[in-house]
Design a protein around this motif. Structure first.
Motif, mmCIF file in Angstrom:
data_model
loop_
_atom_site.group_PDB
_atom_site.id
_atom_site.type_symbol
_atom_site.label_atom_id
_atom_site.label_comp_id
_atom_site.label_asym_id
_atom_site.label_seq_id
_atom_site.Cartn_x
_atom_site.Cartn_y
_atom_site.Cartn_z
ATOM 1 N N MET A 195 42.361 27.862 -5.716
ATOM 2 C CA MET A 195 43.648 27.575 -5.157
ATOM 3 C C MET A 195 44.571 28.432 -4.957
ATOM 4 O O MET A 195 45.845 28.228 -4.948
ATOM 5 C CB MET A 195 43.794 26.022 -5.327
ATOM 6 N N ASN A 196 44.055 29.754 -5.268
ATOM 7 C CA ASN A 196 45.023 30.759 -5.104
ATOM 8 C C ASN A 196 44.887 31.542 -3.515
ATOM 9 O O ASN A 196 44.136 32.205 -3.235
ATOM 10 C CB ASN A 196 44.527 32.259 -6.048
ATOM 11 N N ASN A 197 45.891 31.077 -2.973
ATOM 12 C CA ASN A 197 45.753 31.377 -1.286
ATOM 13 C C ASN A 197 46.951 32.664 -1.027
ATOM 14 O O ASN A 197 47.261 32.557 -0.013
ATOM 15 C CB ASN A 197 46.229 30.233 -0.712
ATOM 16 N N HIS A 198 47.326 33.182 -2.489
ATOM 17 C CA HIS A 198 48.298 34.534 -1.802
ATOM 18 C C HIS A 198 47.586 35.192 -0.729
ATOM 19 O O HIS A 198 46.581 35.936 -0.733
ATOM 20 C CB HIS A 198 48.666 34.946 -3.187
ATOM 21 N N PRO A 199 48.304 35.620 0.144
ATOM 22 C CA PRO A 199 47.708 36.473 1.320
ATOM 23 C C PRO A 199 47.425 37.847 0.921
ATOM 24 O O PRO A 199 46.487 38.499 1.550
ATOM 25 C CB PRO A 199 48.855 36.396 2.407
ATOM 26 N N VAL A 200 47.933 38.381 -0.169
ATOM 27 C CA VAL A 200 47.532 39.782 -0.823
ATOM 28 C C VAL A 200 46.067 39.824 -1.154
ATOM 29 O O VAL A 200 45.511 40.846 -0.949
ATOM 30 C CB VAL A 200 48.438 40.093 -1.706
ATOM 31 N N HIS A 201 45.561 38.475 -1.435
ATOM 32 C CA HIS A 201 43.989 38.457 -1.864
ATOM 33 C C HIS A 201 43.005 38.169 -0.531
ATOM 34 O O HIS A 201 42.120 38.364 -0.669
ATOM 35 C CB HIS A 201 43.968 37.173 -2.741
ATOM 36 N N THR A 202 43.640 37.566 0.530
ATOM 37 C CA THR A 202 43.038 36.916 1.689
ATOM 38 C C THR A 202 43.162 37.564 3.112
ATOM 39 O O THR A 202 42.457 37.179 3.946
ATOM 40 C CB THR A 202 42.925 35.471 1.572
ATOM 41 N N ASN A 203 44.216 38.237 3.117
ATOM 42 C CA ASN A 203 44.768 38.686 4.452
ATOM 43 C C ASN A 203 44.851 40.135 4.311
ATOM 44 O O ASN A 203 45.860 40.940 4.014
ATOM 45 C CB ASN A 203 46.097 37.859 4.584
ATOM 46 N N ILE A 204 43.972 40.877 5.335
ATOM 47 C CA ILE A 204 43.945 42.356 5.360
ATOM 48 C C ILE A 204 45.062 42.729 5.960
ATOM 49 O O ILE A 204 45.691 43.772 5.493
ATOM 50 C CB ILE A 204 42.802 42.650 6.110
ATOM 51 N N ASP A 205 45.662 42.183 7.003
ATOM 52 C CA ASP A 205 46.801 42.563 7.530
ATOM 53 C C ASP A 205 48.102 42.513 6.607
ATOM 54 O O ASP A 205 48.838 43.519 6.571
ATOM 55 C CB ASP A 205 47.141 41.778 9.022
ATOM 56 N N TYR A 206 48.282 41.417 6.028
ATOM 57 C CA TYR A 206 49.620 41.122 4.933
ATOM 58 C C TYR A 206 49.222 42.327 3.961
ATOM 59 O O TYR A 206 50.385 42.941 3.544
ATOM 60 C CB TYR A 206 49.124 39.773 4.554
ATOM 61 N N ALA A 207 48.005 42.303 3.541
ATOM 62 C CA ALA A 207 47.788 43.237 2.238
ATOM 63 C C ALA A 207 47.978 44.621 2.626
ATOM 64 O O ALA A 207 48.762 45.449 1.856
ATOM 65 C CB ALA A 207 46.351 42.935 1.703
ATOM 66 N N GLY A 208 47.625 44.997 3.989
ATOM 67 C CA GLY A 208 47.812 46.394 4.305
ATOM 68 C C GLY A 208 49.150 46.832 4.453
ATOM 69 O O GLY A 208 49.801 48.145 4.318
ATOM 70 N N LYS A 209 50.337 45.854 4.621
ATOM 71 C CA LYS A 209 51.582 45.996 4.676
ATOM 72 C C LYS A 209 52.495 46.156 3.549
ATOM 73 O O LYS A 209 53.538 46.157 3.247
ATOM 74 C CB LYS A 209 52.429 45.361 5.667
ATOM 75 N N ASN A 210 51.581 45.898 2.181
ATOM 76 C CA ASN A 210 52.242 45.763 0.844
ATOM 77 C C ASN A 210 51.946 47.044 0.034
ATOM 78 O O ASN A 210 51.312 47.748 0.478
ATOM 79 C CB ASN A 210 51.848 44.404 0.183
ATOM 80 N N GLN A 211 52.455 46.809 -0.937
ATOM 81 C CA GLN A 211 52.217 47.924 -2.215
ATOM 82 C C GLN A 211 51.070 48.890 -1.964
ATOM 83 O O GLN A 211 51.040 50.177 -2.088
ATOM 84 C CB GLN A 211 52.392 47.435 -3.569
ATOM 85 N N HIS A 212 49.908 47.990 -2.057
ATOM 86 C CA HIS A 212 48.417 49.048 -2.419
ATOM 87 C C HIS A 212 47.834 49.224 -0.897
ATOM 88 O O HIS A 212 46.965 49.900 -0.969
ATOM 89 C CB HIS A 212 47.627 48.093 -3.379
ATOM 90 N N GLY A 213 48.431 48.599 0.138
ATOM 91 C CA GLY A 213 48.051 48.995 1.198
ATOM 92 C C GLY A 213 46.401 48.369 1.621
ATOM 93 O O GLY A 213 45.986 48.783 2.788
ATOM 94 N N GLN A 214 45.973 47.442 0.606
ATOM 95 C CA GLN A 214 44.539 46.806 0.885
ATOM 96 C C GLN A 214 44.523 45.488 0.041
ATOM 97 O O GLN A 214 45.454 45.309 -0.578
ATOM 98 C CB GLN A 214 43.342 47.832 0.465
ATOM 99 N N VAL A 215 43.420 44.686 0.401
ATOM 100 C CA VAL A 215 43.437 43.540 -0.435
ATOM 101 C C VAL A 215 43.050 43.695 -1.931
ATOM 102 O O VAL A 215 42.490 44.606 -2.152
ATOM 103 C CB VAL A 215 42.156 42.678 0.186
ATOM 104 N N LEU A 216 43.861 43.119 -2.490
ATOM 105 C CA LEU A 216 43.683 43.085 -3.933
ATOM 106 C C LEU A 216 42.689 41.968 -4.427
ATOM 107 O O LEU A 216 42.829 40.825 -4.110
ATOM 108 C CB LEU A 216 45.048 42.586 -4.664
#
Length: 154
Positions: free
Chosen positions: A40-61
């Motif tokens: 139940m870890n729905n943080h978008p940094v783990h599941t959303n390529i677009d969201y993760a791409g706009k954050n610190q690492h630039g890709q899904v963690l």
């Protein structure tokens, strides 16, 4: 053919010994997605390529607890295959990010061992395991105490 043994007895462990575990695992997008759903870890940094791409690492963690779970599993044939119980995990550290398609390897060091004070058929090892990726970067470390059977005592 003789089946492969799983685990080792208390007497087989030597303080200071470093074990480079044979198992490894490449973490695929499906692994990360399923683990995210199951836990139940729905943080978008783990599941959303677009969201993760706009954050610190630039890709899904990859979810950190997935890396931890895999690292523990990779050690089972060598460390806890003959365990009675894992008594406790401590000092879990996320050392670097893990990304989709990274391959996880683990090495463990036997830090200490002692015989059980209550039962003669077992002992406790204290082990540190470090997970690293295909680039040789350490990504996770943890320590644990494992209660292990002695040879010829059960």
């Amino acid at each position: 053919m003789t089946p492969s043994p799983i685990g080792h007895y208390y007497e087989d462990f030597t303080v200071g010994e470093v074990i480079k575990h044979e198992l490894s695992k490449t973490i695929f997008e499906s692994d990360n997605n399923l683990f995210s759903l199951l836990t139940m870890n729905n943080h978008p940094v783990h599941t959303n390529i677009d969201y993760a791409g706009k954050n610190q690492h630039g890709q899904v963690l990859v979810v950190g607890t997935l890396v931890f779970s895999l690292a523990v599993g990779i050690t089972v044939p060598d460390i806890s295959g003959k365990a009675i119980a894992n008594l406790g995990y401590e000092d879990v550290k996320h050392l670097a990010p893990t990304f989709l398609n990274d391959t996880i390897y683990v090495r463990s060091t036997i830090l200490d061992k002692r015989e059980s004070k209550r039962k003669a058929d077992r002992g406790i090892i204290y082990v540190e395991s470090i997970a690293y990726n295909q680039r040789g970067e350490d990504v996770l470390s943890f320590r644990r105490h494992v209660l292990i059977k002695k040879r010829n005592n059960g």
